[in-house]
Design an enzyme around this catalytic site. Structure first.
Site, PDB file in Angstrom:
ATOM      1  N   LYS A  58       6.376   8.582   6.835  1.00 40.44           N
ATOM      2  CA  LYS A  58       7.312   9.559   7.605  1.00 40.44           C
ATOM      3  C   LYS A  58       9.280   8.923   7.463  1.00 40.44           C
ATOM      4  CE  LYS A  58       7.883   5.839  11.001  1.00 40.44           C
ATOM      5  NZ  LYS A  58       9.293   5.405  11.657  1.00 40.44           N
ATOM      6  N   PRO A 100       6.904   3.681  -1.202  1.00 44.19           N
ATOM      7  CA  PRO A 100       8.025   2.071  -1.739  1.00 44.19           C
ATOM      8  C   PRO A 100       7.338   0.960  -0.315  1.00 44.19           C
ATOM      9  CG  PRO A 100       8.766   3.161  -1.056  1.00 44.19           C
ATOM     10  CD  PRO A 100       8.120   4.165  -0.780  1.00 44.19           C
ATOM     11  N   VAL A 101       6.663  -0.183  -0.664  1.00 40.58           N
ATOM     12  CA  VAL A 101       6.532  -1.015   0.514  1.00 40.58           C
ATOM     13  C   VAL A 101       7.659  -1.600   0.790  1.00 40.58           C
ATOM     14  CG1 VAL A 101       5.075  -3.476   0.726  1.00 40.58           C
ATOM     15  CG2 VAL A 101       3.785  -1.924  -1.267  1.00 40.58           C
ATOM     16  N   GLY A 136      11.054   1.172   5.396  1.00 44.51           N
ATOM     17  CA  GLY A 136      10.869   1.676   6.612  1.00 44.51           C
ATOM     18  C   GLY A 136      10.438   2.689   6.749  1.00 44.51           C
ATOM     19  N   ALA A 179       7.041   3.589   7.501  1.00 48.24           N
ATOM     20  CA  ALA A 179       5.910   3.732   7.991  1.00 48.24           C
ATOM     21  C   ALA A 179       4.540   3.295   7.010  1.00 48.24           C
ATOM     22  CB  ALA A 179       5.142   4.675   8.818  1.00 48.24           C
ATOM     23  N   GLY A 222       2.294   1.198   5.504  1.00 50.34           N
ATOM     24  CA  GLY A 222       0.620   0.630   5.999  1.00 50.34           C
ATOM     25  C   GLY A 222       0.604   1.292   6.825  1.00 50.34           C
ATOM     26  N   SER A 223       1.894   1.092   8.482  1.00 54.50           N
ATOM     27  CA  SER A 223       0.322   2.464   9.407  1.00 54.50           C
ATOM     28  C   SER A 223       0.240   3.529   8.981  1.00 54.50           C
ATOM     29  CB  SER A 223       2.097   2.940  10.701  1.00 54.50           C
ATOM     30  OG  SER A 223       2.025   1.501  10.976  1.00 54.50           O
ATOM     31  N   SER A 224       0.887   4.617   8.177  1.00 55.32           N
ATOM     32  CA  SER A 224       0.024   5.312   7.701  1.00 55.32           C
ATOM     33  C   SER A 224      -1.536   5.183   7.114  1.00 55.32           C
ATOM     34  CB  SER A 224       1.608   6.417   6.475  1.00 55.32           C
ATOM     35  OG  SER A 224       0.953   7.862   6.737  1.00 55.32           O
ATOM     36  N   ASP A 264       3.374   1.824  15.207  1.00 48.76           N
ATOM     37  CA  ASP A 264       3.799   3.370  14.418  1.00 48.76           C
ATOM     38  C   ASP A 264       2.568   4.525  13.822  1.00 48.76           C
ATOM     39  OD1 ASP A 264       6.118   3.247  14.477  1.00 48.76           O
ATOM     40  OD2 ASP A 264       6.436   2.724  12.400  1.00 48.76           O
TER      41      ASP A 264
END
Length: 283
Positions: A10, A94-95, A98, A100, A102-104, A136
């Site tokens: 996102k 990409p880790v 910004g 999201a 990890g949240s996704s 998020d």
């Protein structure tokens, strides 16, 4: 039985910080949009009652630090589930960018396990669980274009943003979100026109959208990492209709109505940064 879930990235089309709350968090207003850069999670039941996370990324932890692991653990404890699971994360977002990622991934894990384990949880119930892991996550569960406020956890769906091409560029730096928020002085920030941006999106007004995108955190991150401004400048030089940092950074994105311009920006930035992506918005 094996199932696969997509976990889209996102971007923040708009992000404003209004004030610091009494609970220590900041009151924000933001407009999110999903793009078609996505991780893929594959789920497989195990006979042994364990949580096994695997990935093709050397940058991603596979223990309790991983949001996917946390999602599985929370579901198992909340609903007294004694089943084992293996989740393979094919990483494309990409880790620490910004975007999201990890949240996704966490949201995809909750959706996937809800199906695999036949839990029958509603979207609201999944969002309540997800909010315990990351702010998020509720948005990532729903996806699309949305307005968020509060700490970022209150989500209101919007019409899909006007279709366009998007170039994402992540420089080779890491940005700490907590450091950015600690560094900001709310009274000194440039506050973007979130209301105007929302109206443009609701009206399907692409030009109005490009004129009102904005991020109150940009100046804070740029002060520490000038490369963010350099990327923005290059994007605009190559013909972007708008260029903006996403979230607390460091990823910067360009909006282009025409694919030829987006391709020019992609080609122009590919030699400047390693991680460059040409994507589109998701409904």
């Amino acid at each position: 039985m094996e199932i696969i879930e997509r976990a889209p990235a996102k971007i923040n089309l708009g992000l404003d910080v209004l004030h610091k709350r009494v609970d220590g968090y900041h009151e924000v207003e933001s407009i999110f949009a999903s793009v078609d850069l996505a991780d893929h999670l594959t789920f497989e039941n195990l006979e042994e009652d364990i949580i096994r996370i695997e990935t093709d990324s050397s940058f991603l932890p596979v223990d309790r630090r991983n949001h996917v692991y946390q999602a599985v653990d929370l579901l198992k404890r909340t609903y007294n589930i004694h089943k084992g699971i293996k989740i393979y994360i094919e990483k494309r977002i990409p880790v620490a960018a910004g975007l999201a990622g990890g949240s996704s991934d966490c949201a995809a894990a909750l959706r996937g396990l809800n199906k695999l384990w036949n839990l029958g949880l509603t979207m609201d119930e999944l969002c309540e669980i997800g909010s315990q892991i990351g702010m998020d996550v509720p948005y990532c569960l729903r996806g699309g274009t949305a307005f968020a406020n509060g700490r970022g956890e209150k989500i209101e769906a919007l019409p899909t943003m006007p279709q366009c091409w998007i170039v994402l560029v992540k420089p080779r730096i890491s940005v700490s979100t907590s450091t950015v928020f600690n560094d900001l002085a709310v009274d000194e920030l440039h506050h973007p026109d979130i209301a105007g941006l929302r109206i443009a999106i609701e009206n399907g007004d692409y030009t109005g959208m490009t004129q009102t995108v904005g991020n109150a955190l940009e100046s804070v991150t740029i002060a520490r990492h000038p490369i963010v401004q350099q990327i923005k400048d290059r994007m605009l030089k190559y013909g972007a209709d708008a260029a903006l940092m996403s979230g607390s950074g460091p990823t910067v994105f360009a909006l282009c109505e025409k694919k030829t311009r987006a391709q020019r920006i992609y080609n122009g930035l590919k030699g400047f940064c390693e991680e460059v992506y040409l994507v589109r918005t998701l409904k």
